[in-house]
Write a protein that holds these residues in place. Structure first.
Motif, PDB file in Angstrom:
ATOM      1  N   ALA A  68      59.015  80.273  64.877  1.00 28.55           N
ATOM      2  CA  ALA A  68      59.512  79.686  63.639  1.00 28.55           C
ATOM      3  C   ALA A  68      58.398  79.324  62.657  1.00 28.55           C
ATOM      4  O   ALA A  68      58.543  79.519  61.449  1.00 28.55           O
ATOM      5  N   ARG A  69      57.273  78.799  63.153  1.00 19.76           N
ATOM      6  CA  ARG A  69      56.257  78.259  62.246  1.00 19.76           C
ATOM      7  C   ARG A  69      54.857  78.803  62.509  1.00 19.76           C
ATOM      8  O   ARG A  69      53.891  78.362  61.892  1.00 19.76           O
ATOM      9  N   GLY A  70      54.718  79.743  63.403  1.00 19.68           N
ATOM     10  CA  GLY A  70      53.403  80.247  63.788  1.00 19.68           C
ATOM     11  C   GLY A  70      52.672  80.996  62.698  1.00 19.68           C
ATOM     12  O   GLY A  70      51.444  81.054  62.681  1.00 19.68           O
ATOM     13  N   LYS A  71      53.432  81.570  61.759  1.00 20.84           N
ATOM     14  CA  LYS A  71      52.796  82.360  60.706  1.00 20.84           C
ATOM     15  C   LYS A  71      51.880  81.512  59.819  1.00 20.84           C
ATOM     16  O   LYS A  71      50.845  81.986  59.357  1.00 20.84           O
ATOM     17  N   ASP A  72      52.241  80.254  59.614  1.00 25.40           N
ATOM     18  CA  ASP A  72      51.459  79.389  58.734  1.00 25.40           C
ATOM     19  C   ASP A  72      50.410  78.554  59.464  1.00 25.40           C
ATOM     20  O   ASP A  72      49.680  77.794  58.833  1.00 25.40           O
ATOM     21  N   MET A  73      50.318  78.673  60.789  1.00 24.36           N
ATOM     22  CA  MET A  73      49.330  77.894  61.534  1.00 24.36           C
ATOM     23  C   MET A  73      47.908  78.247  61.117  1.00 24.36           C
ATOM     24  O   MET A  73      47.063  77.368  60.951  1.00 24.36           O
ATOM     25  N   GLY A  74      47.625  79.516  60.928  1.00 25.97           N
ATOM     26  CA  GLY A  74      46.292  79.948  60.510  1.00 25.97           C
ATOM     27  C   GLY A  74      45.946  79.439  59.130  1.00 25.97           C
ATOM     28  O   GLY A  74      44.805  79.023  58.872  1.00 25.97           O
ATOM     29  N   ARG A  75      46.921  79.449  58.222  1.00 26.51           N
ATOM     30  CA  ARG A  75      46.681  78.939  56.863  1.00 26.51           C
ATOM     31  C   ARG A  75      46.351  77.444  56.908  1.00 26.51           C
ATOM     32  O   ARG A  75      45.425  76.991  56.250  1.00 26.51           O
ATOM     33  N   ARG A  76      47.094  76.683  57.722  1.00 28.78           N
ATOM     34  CA  ARG A  76      46.825  75.249  57.823  1.00 28.78           C
ATOM     35  C   ARG A  76      45.454  74.998  58.463  1.00 28.78           C
ATOM     36  O   ARG A  76      44.740  74.075  58.060  1.00 28.78           O
ATOM     37  N   ASP A  77      45.075  75.817  59.436  1.00 34.53           N
ATOM     38  CA  ASP A  77      43.740  75.688  60.030  1.00 34.53           C
ATOM     39  C   ASP A  77      42.648  75.943  58.999  1.00 34.53           C
ATOM     40  O   ASP A  77      41.648  75.224  58.942  1.00 34.53           O
ATOM     41  N   MET A  78      42.837  76.975  58.177  1.00 39.27           N
ATOM     42  CA  MET A  78      41.839  77.290  57.141  1.00 39.27           C
ATOM     43  C   MET A  78      41.754  76.174  56.098  1.00 39.27           C
ATOM     44  O   MET A  78      40.662  75.811  55.659  1.00 39.27           O
ATOM     45  N   GLU A  79      42.894  75.626  55.704  1.00 39.07           N
ATOM     46  CA  GLU A  79      42.892  74.520  54.735  1.00 39.07           C
ATOM     47  C   GLU A  79      42.186  73.304  55.312  1.00 39.07           C
ATOM     48  O   GLU A  79      41.412  72.632  54.624  1.00 39.07           O
ATOM     49  N   HIS A  80      42.431  73.027  56.582  1.00 37.22           N
ATOM     50  CA  HIS A  80      41.783  71.892  57.233  1.00 37.22           C
ATOM     51  C   HIS A  80      40.265  72.108  57.313  1.00 37.22           C
ATOM     52  O   HIS A  80      39.487  71.192  57.033  1.00 37.22           O
ATOM     53  N   ALA A  81      39.848  73.301  57.687  1.00 39.12           N
ATOM     54  CA  ALA A  81      38.414  73.614  57.768  1.00 39.12           C
ATOM     55  C   ALA A  81      37.770  73.534  56.386  1.00 39.12           C
ATOM     56  O   ALA A  81      36.651  73.022  56.238  1.00 39.12           O
ATOM     57  N   ARG A  82      38.462  74.026  55.362  1.00 38.61           N
ATOM     58  CA  ARG A  82      37.935  73.975  53.998  1.00 38.61           C
ATOM     59  C   ARG A  82      37.799  72.522  53.528  1.00 38.61           C
ATOM     60  O   ARG A  82      36.798  72.153  52.915  1.00 38.61           O
ATOM     61  N   ALA A  83      38.784  71.694  53.833  1.00 36.22           N
ATOM     62  CA  ALA A  83      38.719  70.284  53.443  1.00 36.22           C
ATOM     63  C   ALA A  83      37.572  69.575  54.159  1.00 36.22           C
ATOM     64  O   ALA A  83      36.846  68.778  53.541  1.00 36.22           O
ATOM     65  N   GLN A  84      37.386  69.869  55.441  1.00 34.79           N
ATOM     66  CA  GLN A  84      36.269  69.269  56.167  1.00 34.79           C
ATOM     67  C   GLN A  84      34.932  69.718  55.588  1.00 34.79           C
ATOM     68  O   GLN A  84      33.994  68.914  55.469  1.00 34.79           O
ATOM     69  N   ARG A  85      34.830  70.984  55.215  1.00 31.13           N
ATOM     70  CA  ARG A  85      33.590  71.496  54.641  1.00 31.13           C
ATOM     71  C   ARG A  85      33.293  70.834  53.297  1.00 31.13           C
ATOM     72  O   ARG A  85      32.149  70.475  53.011  1.00 31.13           O
ATOM     73  N   GLN A  86      34.325  70.632  52.471  1.00 32.10           N
ATOM     74  CA  GLN A  86      34.139  69.972  51.186  1.00 32.10           C
ATOM     75  C   GLN A  86      33.708  68.524  51.377  1.00 32.10           C
ATOM     76  O   GLN A  86      32.824  68.038  50.659  1.00 32.10           O
TER      77      GLN A  86
END
Length: 150
Positions: A68-86
């Protein structure tokens, strides 16, 4: 009829395979639980429902969540990594900007060293020229003495 456990090497292989699968299963389970909490689009009730589903029926819950929601898991991981990097980059910029003493502070420290006799007038003039030109020598034969070098 021969089974895999009749051969010690195959027994070790099966044990390692099951151990690996269990580790992967727990990795996937924790990744999904973290994804549930990280997802801002889910309401509190939605997060609670998914969490209860994943905990009460772990195998079915994980597979249904992935479908149901696995397709967006990678996008959320990338957003989280980008926010941590910023956040890290802004922290480094703030720290680098505030840690470097100003030229005035460095000149005052040099004057104090000269006044105490820790450096000579020639060393003072050389260090003063370096501070005022804001250039540090790549390899200097006579380093400027600091109070910590005594």
């Amino acid at each position: 009829m021969f089974l895999a456990y009749d051969y010690p090497l195959l027994s070790a292989f099966w044990t390692m395979l099951w151990f690996f699968l269990w580790i992967m299963w727990f990795f996937l389970l924790f990744k999904i639980v973290f994804d549930i909490f990280r997802d801002d689009s889910l309401s509190g009730w939605g997060k609670t429902g998914w969490l209860v589903f994943v905990i009460v029926l772990p195998f079915l819950g994980v597979f249904v969540y992935l479908i149901a929601r696995g397709k967006d898991m990678g996008r959320r991981d990338m957003e989280h990594a980008r926010a941590q990097r910023q956040m890290f980059d802004s922290y480094v910029r703030e720290t680098a900007a505030t840690d470097r003493p100003s030229s005035t502070d460095e000149l005052a420290r040099l004057a104090e060293l000269r006044k105490r006799g820790d450096i000579t007038q020639e060393e003072f003039q050389r260090a003063k020229a370096l501070i005022l030109s804001d250039a540090r020598p790549a390899n200097s034969d006579t380093p400027v003495k600091t109070p910590s070098s005594h």
